[in-house]
Design a protein around this motif. Structure first.
Motif, PDB file in Angstrom:
ATOM      1  N   VAL A  79       0.844  -1.194   0.000  1.00 10.53           N
ATOM      2  CA  VAL A  79       0.000   0.000   0.000  1.00 10.53           C
ATOM      3  C   VAL A  79       0.879   1.244   0.000  1.00 10.53           C
ATOM      4  CG1 VAL A  79      -1.915  -1.158   1.150  1.00 10.53           C
ATOM      5  CG2 VAL A  79      -0.199  -0.006   2.529  1.00 10.53           C
ATOM      6  N   MET A  80       0.378   2.272  -0.701  1.00 10.16           N
ATOM      7  CA  MET A  80       1.057   3.579  -0.750  1.00 10.16           C
ATOM      8  C   MET A  80       0.266   4.542   0.119  1.00 10.16           C
ATOM      9  SD  MET A  80       1.821   3.764  -4.868  1.00 10.16           S
ATOM     10  CE  MET A  80       0.085   3.507  -5.282  1.00 10.16           C
ATOM     11  N   THR A  81       0.940   5.209   1.050  1.00  9.58           N
ATOM     12  CA  THR A  81       0.247   6.094   1.972  1.00  9.58           C
ATOM     13  C   THR A  81       1.087   7.337   2.243  1.00  9.58           C
ATOM     14  OG1 THR A  81      -0.702   6.259   4.196  1.00  9.58           O
ATOM     15  CG2 THR A  81       1.233   4.882   3.965  1.00  9.58           C
ATOM     16  N   ALA A  82       0.419   8.442   2.537  1.00  7.11           N
ATOM     17  CA  ALA A  82       1.119   9.661   2.931  1.00  7.11           C
ATOM     18  C   ALA A  82       1.781   9.443   4.284  1.00  7.11           C
ATOM     19  CB  ALA A  82       0.147  10.833   2.994  1.00  7.11           C
ATOM     20  N   PHE A  83       2.887  10.126   4.530  1.00  6.04           N
ATOM     21  CA  PHE A  83       3.641   9.929   5.768  1.00  6.04           C
ATOM     22  C   PHE A  83       2.774  10.212   6.995  1.00  6.04           C
ATOM     23  CE2 PHE A  83       6.553  11.259   9.157  1.00  6.04           C
ATOM     24  CZ  PHE A  83       7.396  10.162   9.204  1.00  6.04           C
ATOM     25  N   ALA A  84       1.812  11.149   6.834  1.00  2.57           N
ATOM     26  CA  ALA A  84       0.973  11.525   7.964  1.00  2.57           C
ATOM     27  C   ALA A  84      -0.135  10.514   8.237  1.00  2.57           C
ATOM     28  CB  ALA A  84       0.357  12.902   7.723  1.00  2.57           C
ATOM     29  N   SER A  85      -0.255   9.497   7.394  1.00  7.99           N
ATOM     30  CA  SER A  85      -1.347   8.529   7.542  1.00  7.99           C
ATOM     31  C   SER A  85      -0.815   7.176   8.004  1.00  7.99           C
ATOM     32  CB  SER A  85      -2.099   8.372   6.213  1.00  7.99           C
ATOM     33  OG  SER A  85      -2.605   9.606   5.781  1.00  7.99           O
ATOM     34  N   MET A  86       0.062   7.183   8.992  1.00  8.11           N
ATOM     35  CA  MET A  86       0.656   5.950   9.465  1.00  8.11           C
ATOM     36  C   MET A  86      -0.373   5.018  10.092  1.00  8.11           C
ATOM     37  SD  MET A  86       3.662   6.015   8.441  1.00  8.11           S
ATOM     38  CE  MET A  86       4.281   4.574   9.290  1.00  8.11           C
ATOM     39  N   GLU A  87      -1.437   5.596  10.658  1.00  9.41           N
ATOM     40  CA  GLU A  87      -2.486   4.745  11.233  1.00  9.41           C
ATOM     41  C   GLU A  87      -3.124   3.876  10.143  1.00  9.41           C
ATOM     42  OE1 GLU A  87      -5.349   6.940  13.400  1.00  9.41           O
ATOM     43  OE2 GLU A  87      -3.939   7.618  14.938  1.00  9.41           O
ATOM     44  N   SER A  88      -3.304   4.483   8.966  1.00  8.59           N
ATOM     45  CA  SER A  88      -3.859   3.716   7.849  1.00  8.59           C
ATOM     46  C   SER A  88      -2.887   2.635   7.397  1.00  8.59           C
ATOM     47  CB  SER A  88      -4.177   4.648   6.669  1.00  8.59           C
ATOM     48  OG  SER A  88      -5.161   5.578   7.034  1.00  8.59           O
ATOM     49  N   ALA A  89      -1.603   2.921   7.425  1.00  7.52           N
ATOM     50  CA  ALA A  89      -0.603   1.926   7.041  1.00  7.52           C
ATOM     51  C   ALA A  89      -0.636   0.735   7.988  1.00  7.52           C
ATOM     52  CB  ALA A  89       0.788   2.560   7.021  1.00  7.52           C
ATOM     53  N   VAL A  90      -0.737   1.019   9.277  1.00  5.92           N
ATOM     54  CA  VAL A  90      -0.819  -0.057  10.265  1.00  5.92           C
ATOM     55  C   VAL A  90      -2.095  -0.877  10.054  1.00  5.92           C
ATOM     56  CG1 VAL A  90      -1.060  -0.573  12.725  1.00  5.92           C
ATOM     57  CG2 VAL A  90       0.570   1.169  11.973  1.00  5.92           C
ATOM     58  N   ALA A  91      -3.208  -0.168   9.752  1.00  5.15           N
ATOM     59  CA  ALA A  91      -4.480  -0.867   9.503  1.00  5.15           C
ATOM     60  C   ALA A  91      -4.369  -1.778   8.289  1.00  5.15           C
ATOM     61  CB  ALA A  91      -5.605   0.145   9.302  1.00  5.15           C
ATOM     62  N   SER A  92      -3.638  -1.340   7.260  1.00  9.83           N
ATOM     63  CA  SER A  92      -3.488  -2.156   6.057  1.00  9.83           C
ATOM     64  C   SER A  92      -2.645  -3.401   6.339  1.00  9.83           C
ATOM     65  CB  SER A  92      -2.856  -1.337   4.926  1.00  9.83           C
ATOM     66  OG  SER A  92      -1.524  -0.971   5.254  1.00  9.83           O
ATOM     67  N   ILE A  93      -1.628  -3.268   7.180  1.00 12.37           N
ATOM     68  CA  ILE A  93      -0.813  -4.435   7.553  1.00 12.37           C
ATOM     69  C   ILE A  93      -1.677  -5.440   8.305  1.00 12.37           C
ATOM     70  CG2 ILE A  93       1.120  -5.233   8.956  1.00 12.37           C
ATOM     71  CD1 ILE A  93       1.998  -3.783   6.430  1.00 12.37           C
TER      72      ILE A  93
END
Length: 466
Positions: A79-93
């Motif tokens: 997934v590609m995410t903005a640096f400020a959206s780390m919560e979304s990155a964790v959710a995708s993992i």
């Protein structure tokens, strides 16, 4: 080897940039501007890696990731995410993504992440290939038999197991059609996925529809929560439709559409859910006759009858009766701490002579019953069900009653029977000894006395080689 990428982003300029940049790096790129279109493509095609933006209109990248992993669990998702959206990155993992990269993208880092994910996919594919190779080198553990009919059937299973083609398994009741379906699954690329079975004759049409397709919350009185159907639960594996010949005509039409579209609409739902399951169907009915009688849809028959495997009746594989009996004997529980070692000659002879209208299932029931009843370490005629112990084959036309001169001595009867068993088992003395319930050395001594073999195995040879 060129690696295929599925790239999803609802920003056309970003999508064009990624397509050009990754294409120049040697990847085969398929791009989609909507998650829905991407998921449809994913059900139809295979990719080394899926690369998706996380912030999109409609379905989010997290939801897409969850669906992609469900459809293609072996395909890594980045997934590609903005640096400020780390919560979304964790959710995708947590939703199953393999990795994430942050925007603005560093193309070298992106390519490195893609290569790492693709290498991970290749490693998993190689492991599965090795597991299939090992499975192909060993015999069919689920299917016991040495007869020509069983060998031909196992050869066909091995040839089609890795195919995605729908298989129709036919045969009389009790022949082991589900064992064939499980063998197809265990030797396929889907072996690590679920094997889901349903008996289409065991439930009324409304319940069968709910089981297969699932239902939404409130679809009917007891539908307190939404529930996925077996088509979806079998994604990544095999769905076994047993007794498909008993399926009501109304359900046949719905099943046909699901198989054609590879999508299932839950009861009470407005949209269809994609699934990725291999279909194996089985029946003991003559479906071609059912088609002629308009009891089964012709179009559905041709949809499920892509590959046809017919399971032979036990009476057609006489050589296997004693092998199967021995196999069931080994699986039965011990009586009073003492094992039941085998079959007495007379009991084995009755098993071979009996026509087995209930096929393998009847034989299994017979052996389990005999183990429970016998008071000795070998099963005798008295331990067999009455219908088997008292069975007499029909007389050949024109044969008169037996005269005194034709009566054989007991030792001659034993000699003829032992040699017949040995012939049925292809001369394998170790297998014959097990089937006869006698020690190998006892068998060697008897054969030596009859002039049919050495008294002991050759020095250095194993029992299996005798």
């Amino acid at each position: 080897m060129t690696r295929r990428l599925l790239v999803i982003d609802d920003d056309p300029s970003m999508l064009d940039l990624l397509r050009v940049e990754l294409g120049e790096r040697g990847f085969d790129v398929v791009s989609k501007s909507s998650p829905e279109a991407a998921l449809k493509t994913l059900t139809e095609e295979d990719f080394s890696v899926v690369l998706t933006d996380i912030n999109m209109a409609g379905m989010t990248g997290v939801d897409l990731c969850r669906e992609a992993v469900r459809l293609r669990e072996d395909t890594p998702v980045i997934v590609m995410t903005a640096f400020a959206s780390m919560e979304s990155a964790v959710a995708s993992i947590r939703a199953g993504a393999y990795d994430f990269v942050t925007k603005p993208l560093n193309h070298d880092d992106l390519v490195l992440a893609i290569e790492r994910a693709a290498d991970h996919r290749d490693l998993r594919d190689e492991l599965k290939r090795m597991q299939r190779t090992v499975a192909e080198l060993r015999p069919f553990d689920e299917i016991v038999g040495e007869s020509a009919a069983i060998k031909a059937m196992c050869n066909l299973i091995a040839r089609v197991a890795d195919s995605e083609a729908t298989v129709l398994v036919t045969g009389e009741s009790g022949t082991g059609k589900e064992l064939v379906a499980r063998a197809l699954h265990s030797r396929s690329a889907r072996a690590s996925g679920p094997f889901v079975a349903i008996n289409c004759a065991a439930m009324p049409e409304p319940l069968l529809e709910s089981e297969l397709f699932g239902h939404t919350k409130g679809a009917f009185t007891d539908a307190r929560t939404a529930r996925p159907g077996l088509f979806v639960k079998a994604t990544g594996g095999t769905l076994f439709l047993d007794e498909i010949g008993e399926m009501p005509l109304g359900m046949q039409a719905k099943l046909l559409r699901a198989l054609q579209e590879r999508r299932a609409r839950p009861v009470g739902g407005d949209s269809e859910v994609p699934f990725n399951a291999r279909i194996v169907a089985a029946t003991n009915r003559d479906l071609e006759a059912a088609v002629e009688n308009r009891a089964f849809r012709e179009d559905l028959f041709y949809r499920i009858n892509v590959v046809h495997i017919d399971v032979p009746a036990l009476r057609e594989r006489e050589n296997d009766v004693l092998l199967l009996a021995h196999s069931f004997l080994q699986k039965s529980k011990l009586r009073g701490g003492e094992p039941v070692r085998g079959l007495k000659s007379a009991a084995a002879e009755m098993l071979v002579a009996y026509p087995w209208p209930g096929n393998v299932r009847e034989l299994q029931n017979c052996i389990e019953r005999a183990v429970a009843l016998t008071q000795f370490d070998q099963i005798g005629v008295d331990d067999l069900p009455e219908r088997i112990g008292q069975y007499r084959p029909p007389r050949t036309q024109g044969v008169s009653t037996v005269s005194v001169g034709t009566i054989l001595r007991v030792d001659e009867m034993e000699r003829r029977y032992v040699l017949q068993v040995l012939e049925l088992l292809g001369g394998n003395k170790a297998s014959a000894a097990r089937a006869l319930g006698m020690d190998r050395r006892t068998l060697y001594r008897k054969l030596d006395a009859w002039g049919n073999g050495s008294a002991a195995p050759e020095p250095g040879s194993s029992p299996a080689e005798s």
